[in-house]
Each structure stands twice: as C-alpha cells, then as structure tokens.
Design an enzyme around this catalytic site. Structure first.
Site, short mmCIF file in Angstrom:
data_model
loop_
_atom_site.label_atom_id
_atom_site.label_comp_id
_atom_site.label_asym_id
_atom_site.label_seq_id
_atom_site.Cartn_x
_atom_site.Cartn_y
_atom_site.Cartn_z
CB THR A 188 11.45 32.53 80.89
OG1 THR A 188 11.40 33.06 79.58
CG2 THR A 188 11.17 31.04 80.85
N GLY A 218 12.43 28.33 71.52
CA GLY A 218 13.66 28.32 72.31
C GLY A 218 13.78 27.05 73.13
N GLY A 240 16.87 32.52 79.77
CA GLY A 240 17.91 33.20 79.00
C GLY A 240 17.87 32.80 77.54
N1 ASP Z 1 14.57 30.95 77.40
C1 ASP Z 1 13.56 31.73 76.71
C2 ASP Z 1 13.67 31.44 75.24
O1 ASP Z 1 14.77 31.36 74.72
C3 ASP Z 1 13.67 33.20 76.92
C4 ASP Z 1 13.97 33.71 78.29
O2 ASP Z 1 14.14 32.95 79.24
O3 ASP Z 1 14.02 34.91 78.44
O4 ASP Z 1 12.65 31.36 74.59
#
Ligand code: ASP
Length: 328
Positions: A188, A218, A240
C-alpha cells in the site's frame, strides 16, 4: 478563523460545558503552529521502497509545484505498475476474484476526497481527487464511485492481471477463506509531501487485503485512519492491518500527537503503542506509520521489522529503514 483565536473567543461560551480548566490545559499543551515561513520543504516521503514514486513526486515539487499534485502524481506510478500487487492495476482481488480499490487524498486546506470499493479504474487516487474537487461530498463507494469516475472521463478497464488471477485461483484451491495480511510485504502506498510554499498534502491508495470479503474496506481510504493532513502541524499515513488502524483513528492520532509537541518519530511510536495496547499478546499483524511535520522532519515506526520509507528532499533520495517494536 484561526483555531486558537476561535478557542479564545469561544471559551467563555463553552467553559460551562467543557470546564474552564480543561480548556486552559488544552491551550497549554498545544504549541503555536509553525509560521508558514519556517516550513522546510520541499520534501516527499512514501511508505515502502517506492523510489520511482518519490522521484515522480520530486519532479513536481522541485520546480515549485504543489504538494497536492506531487502526491497524486507520485502514487499514480504505483497504481499503474502491474507488478505491485497491492495497488491499482494488478492488485490482488477479493475472495470473489474482483479487484476493488480504495484511496483517499487530502490537501492543505483540509479538503479531502475518498473512494471505496472502486472497480475497473487504474487510478482511484485521481477519482478521489475529483470527489474532493468536483462534488460537495467526501466519500463515494462502489458502483456509485464507478459511475462518477466514468462521468469524469476515466476509462474502465479490467485490472485483474494473469499473475494475480493465477495466485487467486491457487488460493481458492486451499479453500481457506482467511483474508491474508502479509506481515512482511505490504505495498500500500501512502505519500506525504511538503512543498516549497510550505503546504502539506497526502495520498493513500491500495487494493486492500488480498482475498478480503467482498465489500471489506480497510483504513487506507478512511480520512483520519489511513491518512490525515493538518497544514498547521503535519501529516501521517499508515500501512498494514487496516482494521486496527481504523480502531485507533491512527493517522489523526499521530497528527494530534505532533500538535501536542511530539516529533514525527515519537508520534509514530506512540501510535503503534496504542494499537499494541489493545492487542496484548498478539503478534500476527503488521502496522507501519509514517509522519512528516511542517519542518520537513520525518519519522516512522512499525510492529515487525521490515518496514521502510522513501524520502526525497534537496539533500537527496534515500530509503530509510523503520525502527520496530519487535526486533526480529
Ligand atoms: N492498510 C491496507 C488495508 O488494510 C492494507 C495494507 O497496507 O497492506 O486495506
């Protein structure tokens, strides 16, 4: 009206509600915002080692361009890259095989735009910017966001690449309907920039958790969670496990901690600490925070080692490994 002046002017009227001492202590812990002349830009930072994205942002910033244009152009590099399977084209699909994208953007004036569950458009960040600039709204979701994107002239296309389709099919074979949160390799992209005029902006874009439930959103497109910008103080973004970032309104928290006097590094550490406090004994997820203040200072912190961020400023371009709570 200036926020402090507003507090001063309204303290008589609200003292009964909040208590005069609460207001007084609030004023004491909030340092005066940095005058715009002391802002130390330009600088662009982004989550992970996306050198091409920060280099693109720098092309906008270096000749005097705006932070808002820089963050949009920067994250578009990753959205268009089919090799990055967590953003835009080639993003890993949901558990039904559909690539659904989330993004948000914020400018220096407190403007914000967001799209959630957008399907069929490579650049959700640009659609989010249109939501901010062309509608009276902040968030558009799903097919409504898609119709808006089409009306704005964005072209629909299939975003599921062969590589992502094959991986999804292999995942289905296992019949294990657990969304995957990869603790080492999120891609991301959250980008923050401070321009030469002293203005901040931020952008965050993702395809979210691989093989998520249809409709799951998310933190990344949620203003205050995956991204927050306050032009008086600083900006923050997250990567995350989004559910945990949403629960703590993570990026807003970090900006507010900087307002109270913390450095970007201290604020990111406190943000991670708050999340761990709610998840005692749990180590199976990753969160990384990245922050930038008006002085151009940056900081980052994460739960597991492996998170890093890219920084591009007048003194060069480098990848900076983040400190982490867990050391191995
Ligand atoms: N934060 C992103 C989500 O939860 C995923 C990621 O950053 O890997 O959709």
């Amino acid at each position: 009206m200036h926020r402090r002046k507003f507090l001063r002017n309204s303290s008589m009227g609200t003292a009964g509600l909040l208590g005069a001492s609460a207001l007084a202590s609030c004023r004491e812990t909030s340092p005066e915002p940095l005058p715009p002349t002391e802002a130390k830009g330009p600088v662009a930072v982004c989550t992970w080692d996306f050198g091409n994205a920060t280099a693109r942002a720098w092309e906008v910033l270096q000749p005097g361009g705006q932070a808002l244009d820089a963050v949009e152009a920067g994250v578009m590099v990753e959205e268009a890259d089919p090799k990055n399977q967590t953003v835009g084209l080639g993003g890993r699909p949901d558990r039904e095989g559909r690539v659904t994208l989330d993004a948000c953007i914020m400018d220096a004036k407190g403007g914000c735009g967001s799209v959630m569950g957008l399907e069929g458009f490579v650049h959700p960040i640009s659609v989010a910017r249109k939501v901010m600039e062309e509608t009276p709204h902040v968030i558009l979701v799903g097919e409504g966001a898609g119709q808006f994107a089409e009306a704005q002239g964005f072209e629909r296309q299939d975003l599921l690449t062969e590589a992502s389709r094959l991986e999804w099919e292999a995942w289905k074979e296992e019949a294990n309907y657990q969304p995957i949160i990869n603790i080492e390799n999120h891609d991301t992209i959250g980008m923050l920039a401070l321009d030469a005029q002293g203005n901040l902006a931020g952008a965050c874009t993702t395809s979210g958790l691989a093989y998520k439930m249809r409709g799951r959103v998310g933190d990344s497109p949620v203003i205050g969670a995956g991204l927050y910008v306050d032009n008086e103080v600083g900006a923050a973004t997250a990567t995350g496990l989004g559910e945990e970032v949403v629960r703590t309104v993570g990026s807003f928290l970090i900006v507010e901690l900087m307002r109270q006097g913390m450095s970007p590094q201290e604020a990111c550490e406190e943000g991670v600490r708050r999340i761990l406090q709610r998840n005692q004994g749990r180590e199976d997820f990753q969160i990384g925070f990245l922050a930038l203040n008006k002085r151009g200072e940056t900081g980052a912190y994460c739960i597991h080692p492996g998170f890093s961020y890219r920084r591009f400023d007048g003194s060069g371009h480098r990848n900076i490994p983040s400190e982490s709570v867990l050391k191995s």
